[in-house]
Design a protein around this motif. Structure first.
Motif, PDB file in Angstrom:
ATOM      1  N   THR A  51     -10.595  -5.182   4.757  1.00 28.49           N
ATOM      2  CA  THR A  51     -11.352  -4.496   3.691  1.00 28.49           C
ATOM      3  C   THR A  51     -11.558  -3.009   3.945  1.00 28.49           C
ATOM      4  OG1 THR A  51     -13.663  -4.683   4.451  1.00 28.49           O
ATOM      5  CG2 THR A  51     -12.705  -6.611   3.361  1.00 28.49           C
ATOM      6  N   LEU A  52     -10.822  -2.424   4.896  1.00 26.00           N
ATOM      7  CA  LEU A  52     -10.981  -0.988   5.134  1.00 26.00           C
ATOM      8  C   LEU A  52     -10.111  -0.161   4.203  1.00 26.00           C
ATOM      9  CD1 LEU A  52     -11.156  -0.964   9.016  1.00 26.00           C
ATOM     10  CD2 LEU A  52     -12.952  -0.266   7.439  1.00 26.00           C
ATOM     11  N   LEU A  53      -9.147  -0.809   3.585  1.00 27.91           N
ATOM     12  CA  LEU A  53      -8.203  -0.098   2.741  1.00 27.91           C
ATOM     13  C   LEU A  53      -7.883  -1.025   1.588  1.00 27.91           C
ATOM     14  CD1 LEU A  53      -6.607   2.583   3.032  1.00 27.91           C
ATOM     15  CD2 LEU A  53      -4.780   1.257   4.072  1.00 27.91           C
ATOM     16  N   ARG A  54      -7.960  -0.491   0.370  1.00 29.01           N
ATOM     17  CA  ARG A  54      -7.687  -1.342  -0.778  1.00 29.01           C
ATOM     18  C   ARG A  54      -6.188  -1.388  -1.037  1.00 29.01           C
ATOM     19  NH1 ARG A  54     -10.981  -3.661  -4.446  1.00 29.01           N
ATOM     20  NH2 ARG A  54      -9.972  -4.244  -6.394  1.00 29.01           N
ATOM     21  N   ARG A  84     -22.666   0.166   2.866  1.00 23.35           N
ATOM     22  CA  ARG A  84     -21.926   1.377   3.219  1.00 23.35           C
ATOM     23  C   ARG A  84     -22.706   2.629   2.853  1.00 23.35           C
ATOM     24  NH1 ARG A  84     -15.469  -0.051   2.263  1.00 23.35           N
ATOM     25  NH2 ARG A  84     -15.354  -1.480   4.029  1.00 23.35           N
ATOM     26  N   ARG A  94       0.845  -1.188   0.000  1.00 23.74           N
ATOM     27  CA  ARG A  94       0.000   0.000   0.000  1.00 23.74           C
ATOM     28  C   ARG A  94       0.885   1.244   0.000  1.00 23.74           C
ATOM     29  NH1 ARG A  94      -5.141   2.141  -0.964  1.00 23.74           N
ATOM     30  NH2 ARG A  94      -4.702   4.311  -0.533  1.00 23.74           N
ATOM     31  N   GLU A 132     -13.875   2.233  -1.288  1.00 29.18           N
ATOM     32  CA  GLU A 132     -13.297   1.261  -0.375  1.00 29.18           C
ATOM     33  C   GLU A 132     -12.419   1.932   0.680  1.00 29.18           C
ATOM     34  OE1 GLU A 132     -11.897  -3.268  -0.560  1.00 29.18           O
ATOM     35  OE2 GLU A 132     -12.571  -2.196  -2.302  1.00 29.18           O
ATOM     36  N   ASN A 133     -11.748   3.014   0.304  1.00 27.50           N
ATOM     37  CA  ASN A 133     -10.869   3.675   1.254  1.00 27.50           C
ATOM     38  C   ASN A 133     -11.504   4.956   1.742  1.00 27.50           C
ATOM     39  OD1 ASN A 133      -9.019   1.766   0.231  1.00 27.50           O
ATOM     40  ND2 ASN A 133      -8.554   3.191  -1.428  1.00 27.50           N
TER      41      ASN A 133
END
Lengths: 334, 255
Positions: free
Chosen positions: A55-58, B102, A11, B253-254
């Motif tokens: 899954t909070l950050l791709r 969401r 990331r 997603e972020n």
């Protein structure tokens, strides 16, 4: 069978034209039923990795299967199958709303996880029993003690009885008694339900006390991996600290070539040796010093701690890093 | 349908929290009520002929729609602060790792804000009646519909800015920079037609100008007019655009 399988997870964050590689290619495998500790200083990439796996950050690169679902292709299924408890450090909370009641929080969470209406009461009661939250249903979250509130945060990650739970810094900020109490709860979770637990910590004693296996992460890469004992053995050896009448340099000349010595450093009047199987090496060393005519003034044999491991692997002590406030990897970017 | 169910779950939760601490609902009403009490009487003199160009009729029927818009602007624009607080508590992340939609994290909150504003709006209208406002029920209902749409638009955008910046220090000046000019240019206090041509030109480019004209037309009992059509189109377009932007931010997603 592996419950987490990640390959090349990476990331990067870009802000104000600066690119930061928070995580640069993490491979990891976690088997069902393990308690795995993710250890590293603030900003090492622990939380970023955890947020990718939940899954909070791709991820910007890499692939992963989490609890049997593909992280990139089916994040909703991953969410259905895992539990996640965020870190609660300083002003940031671990997920519970201070203005809601304990009962409301658990009930809402169960509804969000689609627990059938008829089972919610039973679930809530069981969680309260498991995490010592009995009798607190009508209490506002903000009136709970630090330990109670953290246990509530954790219970919110468990309402749907997931096979895999991610705990981000579960005991940070708690007093020693609440910490060891929480460790018992985490151990029991695995013993009673077979839950796999993946936790981050920057407490070495916590990793030592709780984890079957430790992954050390630094600068966005995994730099060491193994059981606490393995790591201590493999990386550090034992530490012998001694001083002799002729000064440390004289002793250094005699002992550097001794069997099993990996590392020799002089600090003040003392000589510090990192030695494999220290207790076996000790008598031979004493004989050699004697033969060289150096009189021993003091000697100490220490088993390595995970702190030594950390120092050896990353070149810095974990404790020096600990007191910083918001870890950079929590700062939301992009 | 799980989106509707999730929206209701979040909505019920937010309403419960609002009812636990209803002070903000009341505080939000204080400002327009004060205007009604301390500014309204001045306006009736103005309307009585001191200024040429003021629309004929009951001055409160002119003023109350303006206050409704003001209520909507300020009430909905500041909701972004609550999502920053929720972010700090970890509530947003906690919701985002559950299977809940969401989008429902947004829509449940927006629905709460719409209901809150409608309740406040009804109280304000009743207060207006007490001061002497007279308007047909149809016009009042049309105005409440407009207020609901304004609430949807502004609260969705406010949540989005809050979620993306996560900083009160950014949100507060951003709101002031946007809301104050929008309020002034909408003609809340005095009709924009009193202004010089350039001012009317700028006002024509802001959405609330059209909405408030339509609300005033409703209060005057004129329903099937071009002004009403313009108002409905502008309000609907605004809400669609705001929801689209906000929806994208929340689904991302972020965040």
């Amino acid at each position: 069978m592996a419950i987490i399988e990640a390959r090349g997870l990476a990331r990067t964050f870009t802000s104000r034209k600066r690119t930061v590689e928070a995580v640069r290619g993490v491979d990891l495998t976690v088997s069902g039923g393990e308690i795995v500790g993710f250890l590293g200083p603030n900003g090492a990439g622990k939380t970023t990795t955890l947020r990718m796996l939940t899954t909070l950050l791709r991820p910007t690169a890499g692939t992963a299967t989490v609890a049997g679902a593909d992280l990139l292709a089916d994040p909703v299924e991953v969410r259905r199958r895992i539990g996640y408890v965020a870190q609660a450090i300083g002003a940031t909370g671990g997920g519970s709303d201070p203005n809601a009641t304990v009962g409301e929080e658990i009930t809402l969470q169960a509804q969000l996880y689609r627990v059938p209406q008829g089972e919610i009461a039973e679930r809530t009661a069981r969680l309260a029993r498991q995490l010592d939250l009995g009798g607190l249903d009508d209490r506002l979250v903000k009136t709970l003690s630090g330990g109670q509130r953290r246990r509530l945060d954790i219970s919110l990650g468990l309402v749907h009885s997931p096979r895999l739970v991610f705990l981000d810094e579960p005991t940070t900020g708690l007093d020693p008694q609440s910490r060891s109490n929480l460790w018992d709860h985490i151990r029991r979770l695995r013993e009673d339900l077979g839950t796999t637990i993946f936790l981050t910590t920057h407490y070495l004693d916590e990793a030592d006390a709780l984890c079957d296996r430790i992954l050390v992460i630094d600068h966005g890469k995994i730099v060491a991996e193994g059981s606490p004992d393995e790591l201590k053995r493999r990386i550090s050896g034992d530490v012998i600290t001694l001083s002799v009448s002729g000064g440390p340099d004289a002793a250094k000349g005699v002992l550097t070539a001794h069997d099993g010595v990996r590392d020799v450093t002089v600090s003040g009047q003392a000589l510090r040796l990192t030695v494999d199987h220290g207790e076996e090496a000790l008598p031979g060393m004493l004989r050699e010093l004697d033969a060289a005519g150096l009189a021993l003034q003091s000697i100490q044999l220490a088993r390595p701690t995970l702190d030594d491991v950390f120092l050896t692997v990353t070149g810095r002590s974990l404790r020096e890093d600990a007191p910083q406030a918001a870890p950079p990897d929590r700062v939301p970017v992009g | 349908m799980s989106f509707a169910r999730d929206t209701m779950l979040i909505f019920r939760r937010q309403i419960k929290l609002s009812l636990r601490n209803p002070a903000w609902v009341i505080i939000g009403l204080i400002q327009p009520i004060l205007y009604l009490a301390f500014f309204g009487p001045l306006l009736s003199k103005v309307a009585a002929g001191a200024v040429t160009g003021f629309p004929p009729g009951n001055s409160y029927s002119f003023f109350v729609p303006g206050l409704l818009i003001q209520l909507g602007l300020f009430g909905a624009a500041f909701v972004g602060f609550t999502i920053i607080a929720d972010w700090r508590y970890g509530v947003i992340e906690r919701l985002r790792v559950t299977p809940v939609s969401r989008l429902a994290i947004l829509s449940g909150r927006v629905l709460r804000d719409v209901v809150t504003l409608l309740v406040q709006g009804i109280v304000l209208v009743l207060a207006g009646v007490a001061f002497g406002m007279r308007a047909p029920l149809g016009g009042i209902l049309v105005s409440l519909w407009f207020i609901g749409i304004v609430a949807i638009s502004l609260s969705a955008i406010s949540y989005t800015v809050g979620l993306l910046t996560k900083s009160e220090d950014v949100l507060a000046p951003a709101i002031n920079m946007v809301v104050v000019p929008l309020m002034l240019l909408s003609g809340i206090m005095l009709p924009m037609t009193l202004g010089p041509g350039w001012l009317q030109g700028i006002a024509r480019a802001t959405p609330f100008r059209y909405i408030i004209d339509a609300m005033r037309a409703g209060f005057a009992g004129h329903y099937l007019t071009t002004i009403m059509l313009e108002g409905v189109l502008v309000a609907t377009g605004l809400a669609v655009a705001c929801l689209w932007i906000a929806g994208r931010a929340f689904i991302r997603e972020n965040a």
